[in-house]
Each structure stands twice: as C-alpha cells, then as structure tokens.
Design an enzyme around this catalytic site. Structure first.
Site, PDB file in Angstrom:
ATOM      1  CB  SER A 160     -22.278 -33.329   1.723  1.00 53.35           C
ATOM      2  OG  SER A 160     -22.534 -32.431   2.706  1.00 53.35           O
ATOM      3  CG  HIS A 365     -18.601 -34.044   5.278  1.00 50.94           C
ATOM      4  ND1 HIS A 365     -19.929 -35.034   5.491  1.00 50.94           N
ATOM      5  CD2 HIS A 365     -18.978 -32.961   4.447  1.00 50.94           C
ATOM      6  CE1 HIS A 365     -20.857 -34.385   4.687  1.00 50.94           C
ATOM      7  NE2 HIS A 365     -20.188 -33.305   4.031  1.00 50.94           N
TER       8      HIS A 365
END
Length: 397
Positions: A160, A365
């Site tokens: 990320s 995620h």
C-alpha cells in the site's frame, strides 16, 4: 468451600489463563519482542533522516544473505510482517527461506516518534505526507541496509503506502532505482478512480471547509473524531459483533475486511498493533489524489502551490523515472487498489515485469499481510519471482 469462594477462584484462574494466552500476550509485545518470543534473532537499527526524524528499522539478521526490505502501509508498522506468527508472517517466512530480513518504519508511527528539534506535541513534527517518506525516509533506510550488509542491491517489498512512497522515491531520486534488484508491490497505490473505500471517497469528494475537516480528522496526528467515524462506518460495518469490533479501528474503516481470510482468533493481536500512527496530512494527500484523479504532489491551494511549485496545480510525479524491475500484485476485493487503477499504474511504469491478480475473488487490502492463505495464494509466487531475478542477474554477470 462456598459457591462464592469457588466462583472467585474460577474467575482468578481464568483471568490468569487469559493473561498467559499467546494471542493476548502478543498484542502487547513490540516487533523485537515478538521475534525473540518465537526464537528468531532480532536487531534494532536507528537512523536519522536529513530533516531530523529518527527511524527505527527492525531486522531478522542472516549475515551474508541477500537483504530484503519490507515497507508497511498507512497506519501500520514493522509489526505487520510478524504479528501473524511464524506459520503465517511474511517476515518469518522470508528469513526461513534464507533472506536477511529488514522491516522499515516511517516517521510518525509508533516506532518513529522522535525528532532532533520537535516533539509529537508540536505541529511541526506532523508536517509531512508520504511525499517526505519517499524523499527522505526510504533513501535513508535503503542506504543503511546496503551499508550494513555490504551489498549493492536489495529486494524491496512494499504494501500500500509502502508502494506509494517507493514511486515517489523513484520519481524524485531516480538514482535509487539502481539499488533495487526487484520491487514487489502488494496492493499498489497511486490512482483512485475506481476506489471503493468510503473514507477516501468521502475525503476526495467533500466540499466542506479544511478547518472542519481538520477538526474531524485531527489537526496534526490522525486521530479521527466520532463525526468522521460515524460518517463512514455505516458503509463498512456488517451488523455482526465481529464487524463492530473492526469498525472501531480506523485501518479497517479505510480498507474493509475479508472475514474468511481474517483469523478472528488473531484479532486481539492485530488490534494491539494497528493503527500504529500517521499524520493527518498523509490522509489528506490520499484524498487529494482521489479528487484530482491523478498521482500528484501535495495540494497546498492555488496561491501556495504557485509559491512552492510555480504552478497552480501540484506537479505530477514522474513515474517514468521508476525504472526498477517491478511486479504488481492485486486483489478483486481490494477497496484501495482496484484492478482498473492498478492497470493504469501498470501502463505508467516503464519496467513492470508482470501484474498478478490473486486467485481468490474476496482477497482484500489487508489479506496481503494477514490472510490465512496468503502463503499459498501469494507468497510462494513472490519467492519464485525473487529467485528468478537473482538467477537472471547471476547469469548476466
């Protein structure tokens, strides 16, 4: 023995067992203590950036082995790579596969709250975004790892924001791309056209005043007030006790969760380590990228942009400078790194070796670090790629 005495004994015994429970204990241990608990070597290295921040880098040392640097995402820390334990954690697994594992931390998280001139109680300490992480923190960490290992290159694995800051480093310091043997981007973040994260979409679309926004998010350190959490939690919470516990955590508010891949037993440990701290400016910068629909520097407003950048809009980052070998890994159920946005990044970067869609439709995620089946779905593929590019370099030599 009376029933009351028996009940008190039962409560004391079970309270003691709870304190000794490995999951409960792990929630209170820092990264180095976790490594030591599970029998792994552990080192702490402290470096100072050019603008005065002290960063603690955690290492699972394997002298003379190939170094690999793991960089965490937003609101996270080095602990993310080891909190799932030796059977699941990527940090442990890479060490077991023969690598010298380095786990970075960035300014503002729980391990990096010291500055040469400011304290976390001062506004100046929090005046940074992931831009500064890319131009100051990453180069300093990489140089330290290479110096300590007497190496010329390292493997880089980012998650990320750990990918976002890498793109910025490559844009602003392209000479560092020569120091990267192979970069693997987990849930790569740069574009947000298709973003499904309620908080980020709220920040990207809102027209409310910056003053009110700062009151909702926290003016310096990201400490969101109830109004912000209530605004976005309805889109995340699923009405279950499990969902309610996650909705109280800002990290899950941004990313959502995949209940099938998130081991509920490990939840106390996860919640004990995340969120690990960030600046409000980091959050706002991500929101700006959503609203501008582009990968640009921080937007200070028309007047200050003109003073800082000599343009009314903040400049685009130069992704064409990021010429290290890169692999992009993404999931269908990732709210922050949607497939369409990853594809946009794929065509902007000059040296992507491949992009890989995780073969599990609900992969989220946070599953990239904490997924129950992350090793089978992802890590084995990553290891094969690392070995391939190491062998390719040896052949070329």
């Amino acid at each position: 023995m009376s029933r009351r005495v028996a009940l008190l004994i039962w409560i004391c015994v079970h309270a003691t067992l709870a304190l000794d429970d490995p999951i409960t204990v792990d929630a209170d241990l820092n990264t180095l203590e976790l490594l030591e608990k599970y029998g792994y070597p552990a080192e702490n290295h402290t470096v100072q950036t050019e603008d005065g921040y002290f960063l603690n880098i955690h290492r699972i040392p394997r002298p003379n082995a190939k170094p690999v640097l793991l960089m965490h995402g937003l609101l996270d820390s080095s602990a993310t790579w080891v909190i799932m334990g030796p059977e699941k954690g990527l940090g442990y697994w890479l060490y077991d596969q023969g690598y010298d594992v380095w786990m970075g931390n960035v300014r503002g998280n729980i391990y990096c709250r010291k500055h040469s001139s400011y304290t976390p109680d001062e506004d100046e300490f929090w005046d940074f975004s992931f831009h500064e992480i890319g131009i100051f923190d990453l180069p300093k960490i990489i140089d330290h790892v290479l110096e300590q290992t007497d190496s010329t290159q390292l493997h880089y694995i980012g998650h990320s924001q750990g990918t976002t800051s890498f793109w910025i480093m490559g844009s602003e310091h392209p000479e560092y791309m020569e120091k990267i043997q192979f970069m693997q981007a987990l849930a790569p973040v740069a574009f947000f056209k298709d973003c499904k994260s309620p908080p980020l979409n709220f920040l990207g679309a809102t027209q409310i005043s910056s003053t009110l926004l700062l009151q909702m998010l926290g003016a310096n350190e990201f400490l969101p007030q109830n109004e912000f959490i209530e605004t976005v939690s309805a889109a995340v919470c699923d009405g279950t006790d499990f969902g309610a516990r996650l909705c109280s955590n800002t990290l899950f508010l941004f990313t959502g969760f995949d209940q099938e891949q998130l081991n509920e037993t490990m939840l106390p440990t996860i919640l004990g380590h995340a969120p690990a701290g960030a600046s409000t400016k980091q959050i706002l910068h991500f929101g700006q990228m959503k609203s501008l629909n582009d990968f640009r520097k921080y937007d200070y407003g028309l007047f200050e942009n003109q003073l800082r950048y000599k343009t009314f809009l903040p400049p685009k980052y130069k992704l064409e400078n990021v010429n290290a070998k890169v692999a992009l890994y993404y999931g269908l159920n990732d709210w922050l790194a949607q497939p369409g946005d990853v594809t946009t990044l794929y065509f902007k970067l000059p040296n992507v070796q491949f992009k890989y869609l995780v073969d599990y439709p609900k992969f989220n995620h946070l599953d990239f670090m904490w997924g129950i089946d992350a090793r089978e779905l992802l890590y084995n593929r990553m290891l094969e790629s690392m070995r391939y590019y190491e062998n390719e370099q040896e052949i070329n030599l």
